[in-house]
Each structure stands twice: as C-alpha cells, then as structure tokens.
Design a protein around this motif. Structure first.
Motif, PDB file in Angstrom:
ATOM      1  N   ILE A  52     -25.520  24.176 -25.589  1.00 50.29           N
ATOM      2  CA  ILE A  52     -25.276  22.966 -24.813  1.00 50.29           C
ATOM      3  C   ILE A  52     -26.324  21.935 -25.200  1.00 50.29           C
ATOM      4  CG2 ILE A  52     -25.069  22.001 -22.496  1.00 50.29           C
ATOM      5  CD1 ILE A  52     -24.393  24.783 -21.495  1.00 50.29           C
ATOM      6  N   ASN A  53     -25.872  20.763 -25.650  1.00 49.48           N
ATOM      7  CA  ASN A  53     -26.816  19.732 -26.072  1.00 49.48           C
ATOM      8  C   ASN A  53     -27.667  19.229 -24.918  1.00 49.48           C
ATOM      9  OD1 ASN A  53     -25.866  19.833 -28.727  1.00 49.48           O
ATOM     10  ND2 ASN A  53     -24.263  18.329 -28.319  1.00 49.48           N
ATOM     11  N   LYS A  54     -27.041  19.042 -23.753  1.00 50.93           N
ATOM     12  CA  LYS A  54     -27.752  18.594 -22.567  1.00 50.93           C
ATOM     13  C   LYS A  54     -27.738  19.703 -21.524  1.00 50.93           C
ATOM     14  CE  LYS A  54     -26.716  13.693 -23.269  1.00 50.93           C
ATOM     15  NZ  LYS A  54     -26.160  12.450 -22.675  1.00 50.93           N
ATOM     16  N   ALA A  55     -28.705  19.650 -20.629  1.00 51.01           N
ATOM     17  CA  ALA A  55     -28.834  20.704 -19.625  1.00 51.01           C
ATOM     18  C   ALA A  55     -27.630  20.718 -18.694  1.00 51.01           C
ATOM     19  CB  ALA A  55     -30.114  20.503 -18.825  1.00 51.01           C
ATOM     20  N   SER A  56     -27.169  21.907 -18.358  1.00 56.36           N
ATOM     21  CA  SER A  56     -26.086  22.041 -17.385  1.00 56.36           C
ATOM     22  C   SER A  56     -26.647  21.836 -15.981  1.00 56.36           C
ATOM     23  CB  SER A  56     -25.436  23.419 -17.496  1.00 56.36           C
ATOM     24  OG  SER A  56     -26.404  24.448 -17.338  1.00 56.36           O
ATOM     25  N   VAL A  57     -25.852  21.219 -15.117  1.00 55.96           N
ATOM     26  CA  VAL A  57     -26.318  20.899 -13.764  1.00 55.96           C
ATOM     27  C   VAL A  57     -25.433  21.488 -12.676  1.00 55.96           C
ATOM     28  CG1 VAL A  57     -27.504  18.789 -14.463  1.00 55.96           C
ATOM     29  CG2 VAL A  57     -25.091  18.679 -13.826  1.00 55.96           C
ATOM     30  N   VAL A  58     -24.216  21.896 -13.008  1.00 55.54           N
ATOM     31  CA  VAL A  58     -23.305  22.386 -11.980  1.00 55.54           C
ATOM     32  C   VAL A  58     -22.360  23.423 -12.580  1.00 55.54           C
ATOM     33  CG1 VAL A  58     -21.777  20.418 -12.419  1.00 55.54           C
ATOM     34  CG2 VAL A  58     -21.521  21.710 -10.309  1.00 55.54           C
ATOM     35  N   VAL A  59     -22.050  24.453 -11.787  1.00 54.97           N
ATOM     36  CA  VAL A  59     -21.089  25.498 -12.161  1.00 54.97           C
ATOM     37  C   VAL A  59     -20.128  25.683 -10.994  1.00 54.97           C
ATOM     38  CG1 VAL A  59     -20.754  27.911 -12.810  1.00 54.97           C
ATOM     39  CG2 VAL A  59     -22.760  26.671 -13.635  1.00 54.97           C
ATOM     40  N   ARG A  60     -18.843  25.762 -11.286  1.00 48.06           N
ATOM     41  CA  ARG A  60     -17.839  25.983 -10.248  1.00 48.06           C
ATOM     42  C   ARG A  60     -16.768  26.947 -10.765  1.00 48.06           C
ATOM     43  NH1 ARG A  60     -21.119  24.568  -7.248  1.00 48.06           N
ATOM     44  NH2 ARG A  60     -21.162  22.730  -5.890  1.00 48.06           N
ATOM     45  N   PHE A  61     -16.482  28.002  -9.983  1.00 50.24           N
ATOM     46  CA  PHE A  61     -15.442  28.969 -10.315  1.00 50.24           C
ATOM     47  C   PHE A  61     -14.110  28.540  -9.715  1.00 50.24           C
ATOM     48  CE2 PHE A  61     -18.755  31.890 -11.539  1.00 50.24           C
ATOM     49  CZ  PHE A  61     -18.134  32.768 -12.428  1.00 50.24           C
ATOM     50  N   SER A  62     -13.051  28.790 -10.457  1.00 53.68           N
ATOM     51  CA  SER A  62     -11.715  28.623  -9.905  1.00 53.68           C
ATOM     52  C   SER A  62     -11.470  29.728  -8.888  1.00 53.68           C
ATOM     53  CB  SER A  62     -10.666  28.686 -11.019  1.00 53.68           C
ATOM     54  OG  SER A  62      -9.363  28.742 -10.481  1.00 53.68           O
ATOM     55  N   PRO A  63     -10.830  29.431  -7.758  1.00 51.97           N
ATOM     56  CA  PRO A  63     -10.616  30.483  -6.737  1.00 51.97           C
ATOM     57  C   PRO A  63      -9.535  31.495  -7.105  1.00 51.97           C
ATOM     58  CG  PRO A  63      -9.574  28.432  -6.049  1.00 51.97           C
ATOM     59  CD  PRO A  63     -10.324  28.117  -7.311  1.00 51.97           C
ATOM     60  N   ILE A  64      -8.863  31.291  -8.234  1.00 54.27           N
ATOM     61  CA  ILE A  64      -7.747  32.159  -8.623  1.00 54.27           C
ATOM     62  C   ILE A  64      -8.219  33.206  -9.631  1.00 54.27           C
ATOM     63  CG2 ILE A  64      -5.419  32.228  -9.577  1.00 54.27           C
ATOM     64  CD1 ILE A  64      -5.650  30.793  -6.904  1.00 54.27           C
ATOM     65  N   LEU A  65      -7.779  34.438  -9.445  1.00 56.01           N
ATOM     66  CA  LEU A  65      -7.980  35.499 -10.432  1.00 56.01           C
ATOM     67  C   LEU A  65      -6.766  35.530 -11.348  1.00 56.01           C
ATOM     68  CD1 LEU A  65      -9.341  38.363  -8.127  1.00 56.01           C
ATOM     69  CD2 LEU A  65     -10.654  36.637  -9.381  1.00 56.01           C
ATOM     70  N   TYR A  66      -7.008  35.696 -12.656  1.00 53.87           N
ATOM     71  CA  TYR A  66      -5.924  35.658 -13.638  1.00 53.87           C
ATOM     72  C   TYR A  66      -5.818  36.998 -14.369  1.00 53.87           C
ATOM     73  CZ  TYR A  66      -6.351  30.616 -12.934  1.00 53.87           C
ATOM     74  OH  TYR A  66      -6.404  29.368 -12.374  1.00 53.87           O
ATOM     75  N   GLU A  67      -4.611  37.282 -14.836  1.00 56.77           N
ATOM     76  CA  GLU A  67      -4.410  38.482 -15.642  1.00 56.77           C
ATOM     77  C   GLU A  67      -5.108  38.334 -16.995  1.00 56.77           C
ATOM     78  OE1 GLU A  67      -0.294  39.262 -16.042  1.00 56.77           O
ATOM     79  OE2 GLU A  67       0.022  39.758 -13.921  1.00 56.77           O
ATOM     80  N   LEU A  68      -5.455  39.457 -17.595  1.00 55.81           N
ATOM     81  CA  LEU A  68      -6.113  39.425 -18.893  1.00 55.81           C
ATOM     82  C   LEU A  68      -5.193  38.822 -19.944  1.00 55.81           C
ATOM     83  CD1 LEU A  68      -7.852  42.929 -18.921  1.00 55.81           C
ATOM     84  CD2 LEU A  68      -8.892  40.709 -18.439  1.00 55.81           C
ATOM     85  N   ASN A  69      -5.773  38.075 -20.848  1.00 55.85           N
ATOM     86  CA  ASN A  69      -5.011  37.440 -21.923  1.00 55.85           C
ATOM     87  C   ASN A  69      -4.704  38.484 -22.987  1.00 55.85           C
ATOM     88  OD1 ASN A  69      -3.866  35.744 -23.779  1.00 55.85           O
ATOM     89  ND2 ASN A  69      -5.585  34.316 -23.877  1.00 55.85           N
ATOM     90  N   GLN A  70      -3.428  38.812 -23.141  1.00 55.94           N
ATOM     91  CA  GLN A  70      -3.033  39.861 -24.082  1.00 55.94           C
ATOM     92  C   GLN A  70      -3.217  39.430 -25.534  1.00 55.94           C
ATOM     93  OE1 GLN A  70      -2.382  42.814 -22.949  1.00 55.94           O
ATOM     94  NE2 GLN A  70      -2.449  42.098 -20.808  1.00 55.94           N
ATOM     95  N   SER A  71      -3.280  38.140 -25.798  1.00 58.66           N
ATOM     96  CA  SER A  71      -3.477  37.670 -27.171  1.00 58.66           C
ATOM     97  C   SER A  71      -4.896  37.872 -27.650  1.00 58.66           C
ATOM     98  CB  SER A  71      -3.113  36.184 -27.264  1.00 58.66           C
ATOM     99  OG  SER A  71      -3.950  35.399 -26.425  1.00 58.66           O
ATOM    100  N   CYS A  72      -5.799  38.286 -26.744  1.00 58.07           N
ATOM    101  CA  CYS A  72      -7.202  38.500 -27.112  1.00 58.07           C
ATOM    102  C   CYS A  72      -7.528  39.977 -27.208  1.00 58.07           C
ATOM    103  CB  CYS A  72      -8.123  37.829 -26.094  1.00 58.07           C
ATOM    104  SG  CYS A  72      -7.913  36.048 -25.985  1.00 58.07           S
ATOM    105  N   ASP A  73      -6.516  40.813 -27.536  1.00 56.95           N
ATOM    106  CA  ASP A  73      -6.761  42.256 -27.607  1.00 56.95           C
ATOM    107  C   ASP A  73      -7.755  42.604 -28.700  1.00 56.95           C
ATOM    108  OD1 ASP A  73      -5.057  42.635 -25.524  1.00 56.95           O
ATOM    109  OD2 ASP A  73      -3.310  43.120 -26.773  1.00 56.95           O
ATOM    110  N   GLU A  74      -7.742  41.842 -29.792  1.00 53.95           N
ATOM    111  CA  GLU A  74      -8.654  42.152 -30.890  1.00 53.95           C
ATOM    112  C   GLU A  74     -10.065  41.655 -30.618  1.00 53.95           C
ATOM    113  OE1 GLU A  74      -6.997  40.514 -34.386  1.00 53.95           O
ATOM    114  OE2 GLU A  74      -5.206  41.807 -34.385  1.00 53.95           O
ATOM    115  N   THR A  75     -10.221  40.780 -29.631  1.00 54.21           N
ATOM    116  CA  THR A  75     -11.531  40.254 -29.292  1.00 54.21           C
ATOM    117  C   THR A  75     -12.171  41.111 -28.213  1.00 54.21           C
ATOM    118  OG1 THR A  75     -10.760  38.026 -29.767  1.00 54.21           O
ATOM    119  CG2 THR A  75     -12.784  38.206 -28.488  1.00 54.21           C
ATOM    120  N   PRO A  76     -13.437  41.516 -28.363  1.00 53.08           N
ATOM    121  CA  PRO A  76     -14.081  42.329 -27.328  1.00 53.08           C
ATOM    122  C   PRO A  76     -14.113  41.589 -25.995  1.00 53.08           C
ATOM    123  CG  PRO A  76     -15.397  42.284 -29.349  1.00 53.08           C
ATOM    124  CD  PRO A  76     -14.325  41.261 -29.507  1.00 53.08           C
ATOM    125  N   ILE A  77     -13.829  42.311 -24.906  1.00 49.10           N
ATOM    126  CA  ILE A  77     -13.858  41.727 -23.584  1.00 49.10           C
ATOM    127  C   ILE A  77     -15.312  41.582 -23.146  1.00 49.10           C
ATOM    128  CG2 ILE A  77     -13.159  42.044 -21.187  1.00 49.10           C
ATOM    129  CD1 ILE A  77     -10.757  43.568 -22.159  1.00 49.10           C
TER     130      ILE A  77
END
Length: 254
Positions: A52-77
């Motif tokens: 990150i070029n500049k410092a992060s100042v805020v983090v916010r999570f989405s309230p929704i849980l999502y299913e795992l992305n099946q297209s990322c099977d080859e990528t380590p979770i």
C-alpha cells in the motif's frame, strides 16, 4: 499519518480482526501494512497486507458470508474456513477490496474524492459500499447480485481459523505470513530480510512548522465597550438654588 483515527474491524463470524495503519521497518525504510489477527492470536498478528503506497486508515467487513470460489481451486486458500468473507481496506485516496480466500485484492477504486477518505460502510445485504470523505461528499459503490459471490447458507465455523503457512510471493501486494522460522526465506528475495514486525510511532517533529499569529487589538475592543456604555441612558439629578428673601434685601438698602 495525517489522520485522527484508525478504524479496525472484526469479521462477521468474529474469527478475524483486521487493523489498519501498520508499519514495518526495514532498515531506514518503512512499509505501510494492514495487520491481520486471529481470535486465538490477538497479542500478535499472523500476517499482514503489504504493497500500500499510503497508510490504511479504515477496514470494514461485509456482513455477508460467501461460498468459496470454485475457480480458485488451484490457488492455496488463505484461511481454512468453509466460506469466504469480503472486506474493504481504505487509505486516504484508495479503497481495496479483499476476501479471505485469495491473496490479492479482488477490486480497487481510487481517485474518487478531492480530500482524504474518512470511513467505509457496507449495506446489510453486502451490495453497496459507502465511502465518506472530508470534502463533504459520499461515494456509493454498487455491486450486482452475486457479483462478490453466492451467499453461504451453511453453519458458521466456531473454531479458530488457521492461516496459510506457505505463500509463494510473486507480487508485493500479496499477504505474507508472520512465521518467524520461515519469514526470511519466504520474503527475502522480494522485500528484504525482516526479522519481526516493529510497531512504528510517527515522529511529528517535521510537522512542527512556524505559524503566524495575528494579534488582537485590545484597544479597539475597549473603545467599543466605552461607546456602548456612553449610549446607555443616564439619570440626571437637578439641584435647586436658594434665593435671598425680601427682608434681607431691604435691610441691605438701609
């Protein structure tokens, strides 16, 4: 950091805590990072998000849980969770969107305000991300239905998530685990040897510049007060002068 706040955020399942405004010092240089803690390791972060070029100042999570992305099977979770969680990280001029499955951002929005970003907020259904700024405006970022993923309908994990221990770093923006035994070997080629994260306290000596102070003329204020007093109504006392009697006048003529 020219900000009066650091807005950290827990994940909706309570298993992760993401904190902004992190600093890692590497010699004379310091890198802006965002810390990631697990519920079982709150005293020490398990990994961080660099690049990150500049410092992060805020983090916010989405309230929704999502299913795992099946297209990322080859990528380590990234975490051993049965679902994905999406969160936004805001700097002074950029909003990056991550999830807990991939190691790179899934979205980036920048140059949307004239001045610094102050806060982020998700809608209850996770389709709208609201961005506020000190310029007095708000930006609404909308997502199509299931654009971020299909909502998860299973049970929420009650165990502490285990972070991925081995990550092949190809870009600086990828998260790097803070495993002390493997830290130097995993990131030494890209970012140099970093023994352990060091918390950095900003030094504001350079920001102490001389300021011109305009004096206030006290005499002007005093004159205005005297003029107001002079316009106030005053009570006038009349003095009656006594005159000589007629007998006294006749005696004096004789």
């Amino acid at each position: 950091i020219s900000s009066f706040f650091r807005r950290l955020c827990f994940s909706p399942d309570g298993s992760l805590l993401v904190a902004p405004s992190g600093k890692i010092e590497n010699g004379d240089k310091s890198n802006n990072v965002t810390w990631i803690f697990t519920r079982s390791s709150l005293p020490k972060p398990v990994m961080y998000l660099p690049g990150i070029n500049k410092a992060s100042v805020v983090v916010r999570f989405s309230p929704i849980l999502y299913e795992l992305n099946q297209s990322c099977d080859e990528t380590p979770i990234l975490f051993d969770l049965p679902y994905r969680m999406v969160y936004a990280v805001g700097t002074s001029d950029t909003v990056l969107i991550y999830d807990t499955q991939q190691t790179t951002p899934i979205g980036l929005v920048t140059d949307i305000h004239y001045t610094s970003i102050t806060d982020l907020s998700w809608s209850h259904d996770g389709t709208v991300l609201l961005v506020s700024s000190t310029d007095g405006y708000c930006t609404i970022i909308g997502f199509d239905n299931e654009e971020l993923g299909k909502p998860y309908s299973g049970t929420v994990s009650q165990s502490n998530p285990t972070p991925l221990q081995k990550i092949v770093v190809k870009k600086q923006i990828k998260p790097i685990p803070l495993d002390e035994d493997k830290l130097n070997s995993s990131i030494g080629e890209d970012t140099g040897s970093i023994s352990s994260p060091v918390f950095h306290t900003p030094n504001n000596d350079k920001l102490k510049t001389a300021r011109r102070i305009t004096p206030i003329r006290i005499s002007t204020c005093e004159r205005e007060r005297q003029e107001q007093l002079s316009k106030a109504p005053r009570r006038v006392e009349f003095i009656t002068l006594s005159s000589t009697t007629c007998n006294d006048v006749s005696m004096n003529t004789n």
